[in-house]
Design an enzyme around this catalytic site. Sequence first.
Site, short mmCIF file in Angstrom:
data_model
loop_
_atom_site.label_atom_id
_atom_site.label_comp_id
_atom_site.label_asym_id
_atom_site.label_seq_id
_atom_site.Cartn_x
_atom_site.Cartn_y
_atom_site.Cartn_z
CG HIS A 1 -0.72 -0.11 2.50
ND1 HIS A 1 0.20 0.68 3.09
CD2 HIS A 1 -1.19 -0.92 3.47
CE1 HIS A 1 0.30 0.37 4.36
NE2 HIS A 1 -0.52 -0.61 4.61
CG HIS B 1 -3.28 -5.67 13.16
ND1 HIS B 1 -4.26 -4.71 13.08
CD2 HIS B 1 -2.25 -5.22 12.38
CE1 HIS B 1 -3.84 -3.74 12.28
NE2 HIS B 1 -2.64 -4.02 11.85
CD GLU C 1 -3.00 -2.98 7.73
OE1 GLU C 1 -2.33 -2.82 8.75
OE2 GLU C 1 -2.89 -2.26 6.71
CG ASP D 1 -0.88 -6.94 6.78
OD1 ASP D 1 -1.92 -6.55 7.31
OD2 ASP D 1 0.25 -6.53 7.11
CG HIS E 1 -0.72 -0.07 11.85
ND1 HIS E 1 -1.08 -0.86 10.80
CD2 HIS E 1 -0.67 1.19 11.37
CE1 HIS E 1 -1.23 -0.15 9.71
NE2 HIS E 1 -0.98 1.09 10.02
CG ASP F 1 1.43 -4.29 12.05
OD1 ASP F 1 1.68 -5.35 11.47
OD2 ASP F 1 0.52 -3.51 11.69
CE1 TYR G 1 5.95 -3.11 9.15
CE2 TYR G 1 5.82 -2.10 11.32
CZ TYR G 1 5.28 -2.91 10.34
OH TYR G 1 4.06 -3.49 10.54
CG HIS H 1 5.03 -7.31 8.75
ND1 HIS H 1 4.46 -7.92 7.65
CD2 HIS H 1 4.07 -6.51 9.27
CE1 HIS H 1 3.20 -7.51 7.53
NE2 HIS H 1 2.94 -6.66 8.49
FE1 FEO Z 1 -1.02 -3.19 10.37
FE2 FEO Z 1 0.99 -5.73 9.14
O1 FEO Z 1 -0.60 -4.78 9.46
#
Ligand code: FEO
Length: 390
Positions: free
Chosen positions: A23, A77, A79, A81, A144, A163, A191, A222
């Site tokens: 994104h 989370h 989101e 991903d 996040h 995250d 990041y 991640h």
């Molecule tokens: Fe806020 Fe890796 O998602």
Amino acid sequence: MIKNITNDVYYVGVTDWNVRNFHGYHTDSGSTYNSYLIKGKKNILVDSVKYLFKDTLLKNIKDCIESASLDYIICNHAEPDHSSSISHVVKEYPNIKIICNEKCRSILSSYYDSSSWNFKIVKDGEGLTIEDNNFFFYNTPMVHWPESMVTYLANQKILFSMDIFGQHYASSCLFDEEEKLSTLLYEAQKYYANIVMPYASQVLTTLGKLKNLEVQIVANSHGLLLKKYLPKMIELYTNFAKGINKNKALVIYDSMWGSTEKMAFSLIDGLKTNLNLEIQVCDLKVTDITKVATEAIDSKVIAVGSPTLNSNILPTVAKCLCYLEGLKPQNKTCFCFGSYGWAPICVKKIQEYFEKLKWNNFCEPITAQFNPTENILQNCFNTGKELSNI
Ligand code: FEO
């Protein structure tokens, strides 16, 4: 491929070697979507992966628990991903319970048809024992997203940090100690700058909330997991969240016919008179905004240059400043410059961004009509020299 992290805890995530645009975040080496499986009398998955990799995730789970059932998935989370494979996991293991907080349940239910999902809602600070494993859940709002939480597995001293402390970085390594420290810290800086920077006060709250946990492994969502360099990472996050800068200047510019670039180069020559100053230069023709944000976060001086184009600034510069406006780097001294043909609007437009960013203007902008004279270039040099010593 699954990897053992500790007895009974496995990495079952995936490496996305080819993603280059997350994104808008330029991911030079790709990224990873980390997912973990705690194996036991009850099998527990912690977070899932981007839906494109759902089959790999399901294979990894089966490689780990064979024909046994998967009993729980902890969703830290919502989101996509990390959540967009949950539907597929539920389809494969229909009796699974999804552990998350109420806000997360609400967001998951707006993304996916969760009408048949069996939720177990947990509150901030709540503990939960599942067979031999003792979990504690801590909400980390806006780090996040509003529903974000982390999960602490007390009996193994593992913090599943979602995250937080992540890096969009793909490599063959699993733990921080397998990678060069400078690479790890740069990727973590990138990041933080591009994902976490707007939420500085929430980061400090989160660090305070988690500081008394005894953590041996940070299993983030991640990049590389943290073991050896966790103290360095906490220091990095603390400094960024407090707006602590390095002795560093960042010059950001684009140019049409080279006039603004000449001004930038004179400014840089002035900055270079301070040999202790780190200088980063981002020519927006060849530099992505991910890199700009990464360099901006710990720069004490930021200079921006653009010519006037169509009563505005160049679109590359506007895009960059719009991005920085959203990320809100704190505590900067700024300066702007630019060339023009018949209307010196460029610096006015840049200063509007400076105002929104609440940066401190060092001095009046320097402008040049068509081509900078020697006198103007000398002014740029002198300004760079003065800026280098603030
Ligand atoms: Fe806020 Fe890796 O998602």
